[in-house]
Design an enzyme around this catalytic site. Structure first.
Site, PDB file in Angstrom:
ATOM      1  N   ARG A  80     -34.886  10.039  13.372  1.00 60.60           N
ATOM      2  CA  ARG A  80     -35.226  10.020  14.817  1.00 60.60           C
ATOM      3  C   ARG A  80     -36.544  10.756  15.032  1.00 60.60           C
ATOM      4  O   ARG A  80     -36.723  11.869  14.552  1.00 60.60           O
ATOM      5  CB  ARG A  80     -34.097  10.703  15.597  1.00 60.60           C
ATOM      6  N   ARG A 149     -33.323  19.218  21.946  1.00 64.44           N
ATOM      7  CA  ARG A 149     -33.758  17.880  21.503  1.00 64.44           C
ATOM      8  C   ARG A 149     -35.036  17.455  22.233  1.00 64.44           C
ATOM      9  O   ARG A 149     -35.604  18.221  23.005  1.00 64.44           O
ATOM     10  CB  ARG A 149     -32.632  16.872  21.796  1.00 64.44           C
ATOM     11  N   LYS A 213     -25.811  20.783  20.314  1.00 69.08           N
ATOM     12  CA  LYS A 213     -27.055  20.181  20.792  1.00 69.08           C
ATOM     13  C   LYS A 213     -27.384  20.636  22.215  1.00 69.08           C
ATOM     14  O   LYS A 213     -26.485  21.001  22.989  1.00 69.08           O
ATOM     15  CB  LYS A 213     -26.957  18.661  20.739  1.00 69.08           C
ATOM     16  N   LYS A 215     -29.969  19.523  25.674  1.00 64.95           N
ATOM     17  CA  LYS A 215     -30.831  18.445  26.168  1.00 64.95           C
ATOM     18  C   LYS A 215     -31.490  18.797  27.503  1.00 64.95           C
ATOM     19  O   LYS A 215     -30.805  19.223  28.433  1.00 64.95           O
ATOM     20  CB  LYS A 215     -30.005  17.169  26.314  1.00 64.95           C
ATOM     21  N   CYS A 435     -25.370   1.673  23.689  1.00 63.45           N
ATOM     22  CA  CYS A 435     -25.716   2.565  22.583  1.00 63.45           C
ATOM     23  C   CYS A 435     -25.796   1.737  21.302  1.00 63.45           C
ATOM     24  O   CYS A 435     -25.461   0.553  21.298  1.00 63.45           O
ATOM     25  CB  CYS A 435     -24.664   3.652  22.437  1.00 63.45           C
ATOM     26  N   CYS A 441     -23.742   3.375  13.284  1.00 60.93           N
ATOM     27  CA  CYS A 441     -23.148   4.614  13.782  1.00 60.93           C
ATOM     28  C   CYS A 441     -21.784   4.857  13.140  1.00 60.93           C
ATOM     29  O   CYS A 441     -20.866   4.040  13.278  1.00 60.93           O
ATOM     30  CB  CYS A 441     -23.009   4.571  15.301  1.00 60.93           C
ATOM     31  N   CYS A 480     -17.956   4.208  21.583  1.00 59.39           N
ATOM     32  CA  CYS A 480     -16.947   5.278  21.525  1.00 59.39           C
ATOM     33  C   CYS A 480     -17.157   6.184  22.727  1.00 59.39           C
ATOM     34  O   CYS A 480     -18.137   6.035  23.460  1.00 59.39           O
ATOM     35  CB  CYS A 480     -17.049   6.035  20.196  1.00 59.39           C
ATOM     36  N   CYS A 484     -23.152   8.089  24.412  1.00 59.43           N
ATOM     37  CA  CYS A 484     -24.593   7.991  24.163  1.00 59.43           C
ATOM     38  C   CYS A 484     -25.308   7.090  25.171  1.00 59.43           C
ATOM     39  O   CYS A 484     -26.451   7.347  25.520  1.00 59.43           O
ATOM     40  CB  CYS A 484     -24.843   7.479  22.749  1.00 59.43           C
TER      41      CYS A 484
END
Ligand code: SRM
Ligand code: SF4
Length: 585
Positions: A80, A149, A213, A215, A435, A441, A480, A484
């Site tokens: 990424r 991120r 994480k 954001k 996503c 994934c 899921c 995302c």
């Protein structure tokens, strides 16, 4: 204080020890990458590699067959690439375009956090690819992992001047929150010095970085394309009457991820905390991150996001903790209004004499197909474009800063390659987002990027029949419940439950200010159209003037507005933790 002393009873999650003992994210990465006996890396190394923007994956389409044949999985890596506010130059685009073919699976994925992803990078290609990415002054540093991120920023073409100011703030936040360790350069760039010789310490993060994480986004009203309520920390740009940026409303504690039937996990809208001046914004980010560093839950990764720190301890506690560290109080939030979360497609005139063209790229996947050689077409544009590109938070691409002299050439290329036709899609498709999910994934329970386009085609027929072709409805799919595709902010969301089955959520607000609610669990894929068709008909017949689909599904009684975390889950009998009331703005 790092890790927090507030949670002594439960043992720290094993990742905390891994980070602590990794020598600033080195671990055994160098050794494991050099090991040619396997196409992948050990799981502990994978956890550390995320901090360097890389995930170990395998092709899930091939899993069963390879298992039957007794062969190793088809391993590869996802890389990424961060780009603050999604801004990149045509030269950078051309370099990534070439790398996608030479070192990845031939596609570029534009993510919904304004980054690029390469999929299918083989182990031996990883280091050369990362070197090349850095050569063109992009990088994968901290694109994943328990750290800040990519900072998102609205690429608003109507207010080019304001955009230029807010992107500077976004970049300053990025720079302040980058890790200081030289590990990345050592591992992937042979120790080459890219930014100067900082000492080996992490003054902001400490050696265990964040619990999870983190954001950050910057929104420029009236557009909420960054989905500000979905993020740990947000800034809403406030300008004076002349359009000059004077500061930001600060939002805290948003997040999407949850797990099916684990009621202690839930999506949460951010709260508006206060106002800061432009010159305070970076400091606010640093101190917010430090509070989460010290008080986030390091025992349970499902409860480690900042949203749970805020939900558990309350906004008043957080404000006190933050202002104590800042040494000043935040101001009273200023008035603002959001109208939508989508992109403005096609040409838009900027305020600085240039214009911008936003191109619809379905689910952000830039690739060539025989019918639609989009990747090649964008390459031709990049070869002549003199402005920049901006990735949008909805996974699309803005050809930005086009001068009057340049515009005819860009227009000609758009037409010659039929790129402009993509923007003629139905309003439903233009407001759809999926996503990645299968096949790359590892967490996907169901299809998403590969299935939503097909489902939208079926739904378009029903929308058309109901006279709704030009009605924008925000529709999102994820493979899921991790969220995302920011599904819990969609008027219609399908969240993967099992192969071919989706939980259907309804009732979010068009401007992204209200979460949706679970309508029906485990709906088989072939039942999605029959489920939604009568709603479209009823909406077309009974909607009030200007009424959005999400609002209608609540008024018509399909769902009630989300009130507690239980509203996202199938089992409602378990005790629910206190939830934030609906709509933060
Ligand atoms: Fe995500 C994990 C893809 C935006 C919440 N996300 C993943 C991984 C890395 C799977 C994994 O951990 O093994 C996915 C890689 C799939 C692949 O093959 O590429 C993945 N997430 C994506 C992207 C590419 C989706 C897209 O199609 O655009 C987005 C990359 C953004 C970027 O450039 O950084 C992406 N992920 C999001 C968002 C939306 C956002 O940030 O605006 C969310 C919800 C917001 C939030 O964080 O609350 C999101 N991703 C997650 C979670 C759940 C986190 C949680 O709080 O529980 C996971 C799983 C995890 O972290 O354990 C996850
Ligand atoms: Fe994978 Fe789930 Fe994220 Fe989709 S929502 S990319 S399936 S983790």
């Amino acid at each position: 204080m790092n890790p927090t002393s507030d949670t002594p009873a439960k043992p720290l999650h094993k990742n905390e020890l891994l980070k602590a003992e990794s020598n600033f994210l080195r671990g055994t990465i160098a050794h494991d990458l050099a090991d040619t006996s396997s196409g992948t890396i050990p799981e502990d190394t994978n956890q550390l590699m995320k901090f360097h923007g890389v995930y170990a994956q395998d092709d899930r389409d091939l899993r069963n067959q390879l298992r039957k044949e007794g062969k190793e999985k088809a391993f590869s890596f996802m890389a990424r690439i961060r780009a603050t506010g999604g801004v990149c130059t045509p030269a950078q685009w051309l370099a990534l375009d070439a790398l996608a073919d030479s070192h990845a699976n031939g596609t570029i994925k534009i993510t919904n956090r304004q980054s690029f992803q390469f999929h299918g990078v083989l182990k031996g290609n990883l280091k050369p690819a990362i070197k090349e990415i850095n050569r063109v002054l992009l990088n994968t540093i901290a694109a994943c992992g328990d750290i800040n991120r990519n900072v998102m920023c609205n690429p608003n073409p109507l207010q080019s001047g304001l955009h230029a100011e807010v992107i500077k703030v976004a970049e300053a936040i990025t720079q302040r929150l980058l890790p200081r360790t030289r590990t990345y350069h050592e591992l992937f760039l042979d120790g080459e010095l890219v930014a100067g010789g900082e000492p080996e310490e992490e003054p902001i993060y400490g050696k265990t970085y964040l619990p999870r994480k983190f954001k950050i986004v910057v929104a420029v009203p009236p557009h909420n394309d960054v989905d500000i309520w979905a993020h740990d920390l947000g800034y809403i740009a406030i300008s004076d009457d002349s359009g000059k940026l004077i500061g930001f409303n600060v939002t805290v504690g948003g997040g999407m991820g949850m797990a099916h039937n684990q009621i202690e996990t839930f999506p949460r809208l951010a709260d508006v905390l206060g106002f800061c001046r432009v010159d305070q914004a970076v400091d606010v980010a640093e101190k917010v991150v430090m509070v989460q560093r010290d008080f986030g839950d390091r025992t349970d990764r499902k409860h480690a996001r900042f949203k749970y720190t805020i939900a558990d301890r309350g906004l008043a506690w957080f404000r006190k903790e933050l202002e104590g560290r800042l040494g000043y109080e935040l101001g009273t939030p200023r008035r603002f209004e959001f109208t939508d979360t989508g992109d403005r497609y096609g040409w838009v005139e900027g305020s600085n004499g240039t214009s911008h063209y936003t191109l619809f790229i379905e689910n952000g996947r830039v690739k060539d197909t025989p019918e639609y050689p989009m990747k090649s077409a964008i390459r031709e544009i990049a070869k002549v474009h003199r402005g920049d590109f901006r990735l949008t938070p909805n996974q699309h691409l803005m050809i930005a800063g086009v001068t009057a002299a340049e515009r005819p050439r860009i227009e000609q290329l758009l037409q010659a390659h039929r790129l402009d036709a993509a923007n003629g899609a139905s309003a439903l498709r233009l407001n759809s987002m999926a996503c990645v999910a299968l096949p790359t994934c590892g967490l996907a329970l169901a299809e998403s990027e590969r299935y939503l386009p097909e489902l939208v085609t079926l739904l378009e027929t029903e929308m058309e029949a109901a006279g709704l072709r030009d009605d924008a409805i925000v529709i999102r799919m994820t493979g899921c419940p991790n969220g995302c595709g920011r599904p819990y902010l969609a008027e219609i969301a399908m969240v993967g439950r099992a192969p071919g089955k989706y939980n259907v959520y309804l009732g979010a607000a068009f401007d992204g200010s209200r979460l949706n609610t679970l309508y029906k669990p485990s709906v088989p894929a072939d039942q999605l159209v029959p489920l939604l068709k009568p709603m479209f008909r009823q909406y077309a017949a009974e909607r009030q003037p200007g009424e959005r689909f999400g609002d209608f599904t609540i008024r018509a009684g399909y769902v009630k507005p989300t009130g507690t975390p239980a509203d996202f889950h199938e089992k409602k009998e378990a005790p629910a933790p206190a939830a934030k009331p609906v709509a933060a703005s």
